[in-house]
Design an enzyme around this catalytic site. Structure first.
Site, short mmCIF file in Angstrom:
data_model
loop_
_atom_site.label_atom_id
_atom_site.label_comp_id
_atom_site.label_asym_id
_atom_site.label_seq_id
_atom_site.Cartn_x
_atom_site.Cartn_y
_atom_site.Cartn_z
N ASP A 184 0.85 -1.19 0.00
CA ASP A 184 0.00 0.00 0.00
C ASP A 184 0.89 1.24 0.00
O ASP A 184 1.81 1.36 0.82
CB ASP A 184 -0.90 0.00 1.24
CG ASP A 184 -1.93 1.11 1.20
OD1 ASP A 184 -3.02 0.87 0.65
OD2 ASP A 184 -1.65 2.19 1.73
N ASN A 192 -2.59 12.98 -3.67
CA ASN A 192 -3.77 13.37 -4.45
C ASN A 192 -4.26 14.76 -4.08
O ASN A 192 -4.63 15.57 -4.93
CB ASN A 192 -4.90 12.35 -4.25
CG ASN A 192 -4.82 11.20 -5.23
OD1 ASN A 192 -4.27 11.33 -6.32
ND2 ASN A 192 -5.37 10.06 -4.84
N ASP A 201 -2.68 9.17 -10.41
CA ASP A 201 -2.82 8.04 -11.33
C ASP A 201 -1.47 7.63 -11.91
O ASP A 201 -1.19 6.43 -12.07
CB ASP A 201 -3.78 8.40 -12.47
CG ASP A 201 -5.23 8.43 -12.02
OD1 ASP A 201 -5.53 7.96 -10.89
OD2 ASP A 201 -6.08 8.92 -12.79
N GLU A 227 -5.08 2.41 -3.70
CA GLU A 227 -3.61 2.43 -3.81
C GLU A 227 -2.98 1.16 -3.27
O GLU A 227 -1.77 1.11 -3.03
CB GLU A 227 -3.03 3.65 -3.09
CG GLU A 227 -3.26 3.69 -1.60
CD GLU A 227 -4.54 4.41 -1.19
OE1 GLU A 227 -4.60 4.90 -0.06
OE2 GLU A 227 -5.47 4.49 -2.02
#
Length: 314
Positions: A184, A192, A201, A227
């Site tokens: 992760d 973000n 992305d 993620e």
């Protein structure tokens, strides 16, 4: 380790305006990274959408066309049988050579028509066979794409679930080891929030690339959700899985991310990992749960680290 957003100069919004404006998403990508003196741009591997229903309808139509062809050939065969029966019934009453010649010519004509219709049927069936093979291939591709993540082109959760179930069965039957890795990205929400989802992305695709480059062809890398990523390692013991995962972690940590056009630094991105080895009593759910618990422990211990099973679960 978290991103260091100090001393980045302009605000994240300004960076996006100056560093991303005018950059084509189909070009070199929004991000570049430097690792051991090299730099590379993130590639874009968007999955090609495939229309399941349209392909299935075409297969149905082709099958219906074949059925119609076969029915027409059966009808032609029935007509030919009627012609033979009529000729057979007429033969006992024939008295002259001329009448025999007429019957023979009739049979030759009927046989020629039957041969022509058979040849046309064969040609039509060959064309339909080729079309069906093509449609089956398209349908297989559609099924495959249905188990792929559109952003990273890795297996999605559905593909992961099928692969894990299959690999557990194979491990049981062959008596070999199997390990599951969950990874992760650390502090991804901050990325973000600061740089936007387009940059996020690109980082996800970069992480997917790191994982894929480290594994072997028979391993499975999947986007588990958000993620979080999963790596299925068949025929792999815990010590080997730990070495492999540490290599993934180091390769990711070594990358310095920058906005591709402006050259502004984003910083390092890191990930935490949890590893579980398949035990005698494990099913897929329990194996995932143990890997997830190890991942959670890695997060709580400070992130950017790998936590594996202390012992194989009984």
């Amino acid at each position: 380790m978290a991103f260091d957003f100090c001393n980045l100069g302009p605000s994240p919004a300004e960076l996006l305006l100056t560093g991303i404006t005018g950059v084509s998403l189909l070009g070199g990508g929004l991000l570049a990274w430097r690792s051991l003196g090299h730099s590379a741009a993130v590639s874009h591997a968007a999955a090609k959408p495939v229309e399941f229903e349209a392909t299935a309808l075409k297969l149905d139509a082709e099958a219906a066309a074949i059925l119609k062809l076969v029915q027409s050939y059966i009808q032609a065969g029935d007509a030919y049988s009627v012609s033979l029966a009529q000729a057979s019934n007429s033969l006992p009453t024939i008295a002259s050579r001329e009448e025999v010649g007429i019957i023979v010519k009739f049979l030759i004509s009927a046989n020629a028509r039957m041969q022509q219709e058979a040849a046309e049927l064969k040609s039509s069936l060959e064309q339909s066979r080729a079309q069906i093979e093509k449609l089956h291939s398209t349908l297989a591709e559609a099924q495959e794409m249905g188990m792929r993540d559109a952003l990273t082109a890795l297996s999605n959760r559905r593909g992961f679930d099928e692969s894990l179930a299959r690999e557990i069965t194979d491990a049981r039957n062959s008596g070999t080891s199997l390990c599951l890795v969950l990874g992760d990205l650390d502090n991804f929400k901050q990325v973000n929030d600061a740089f936007g989802h387009l940059v996020g992305d690109e980082i996800l695709k970069m992480f997917a690339g790191v994982l894929t480059e480290c594994v072997q062809s028979f391993d499975t890398v999947a986007r588990f959700g958000g993620e979080e990523f999963a790596v299925i390692l068949p025929k792999t013991r815990l010590d080997a899985a730990l070495d492999l995962t540490e290599r993934m972690r180091r390769q990711l940590e070594a990358k310095e991310l920058v906005l591709n056009e402006s050259g502004e630094k984003i910083g390092k991105v890191t990930a935490s990992f949890g590893i579980a080895q398949l035990g005698e009593q494990d099913d897929a759910e329990r194996l995932i749960q143990r890997a997830d618990e190890n991942l959670y422990e890695a997060k709580c211990a400070g992130r950017n680290r790998v936590i594996a099973d202390a012992t194989i679960a009984a």
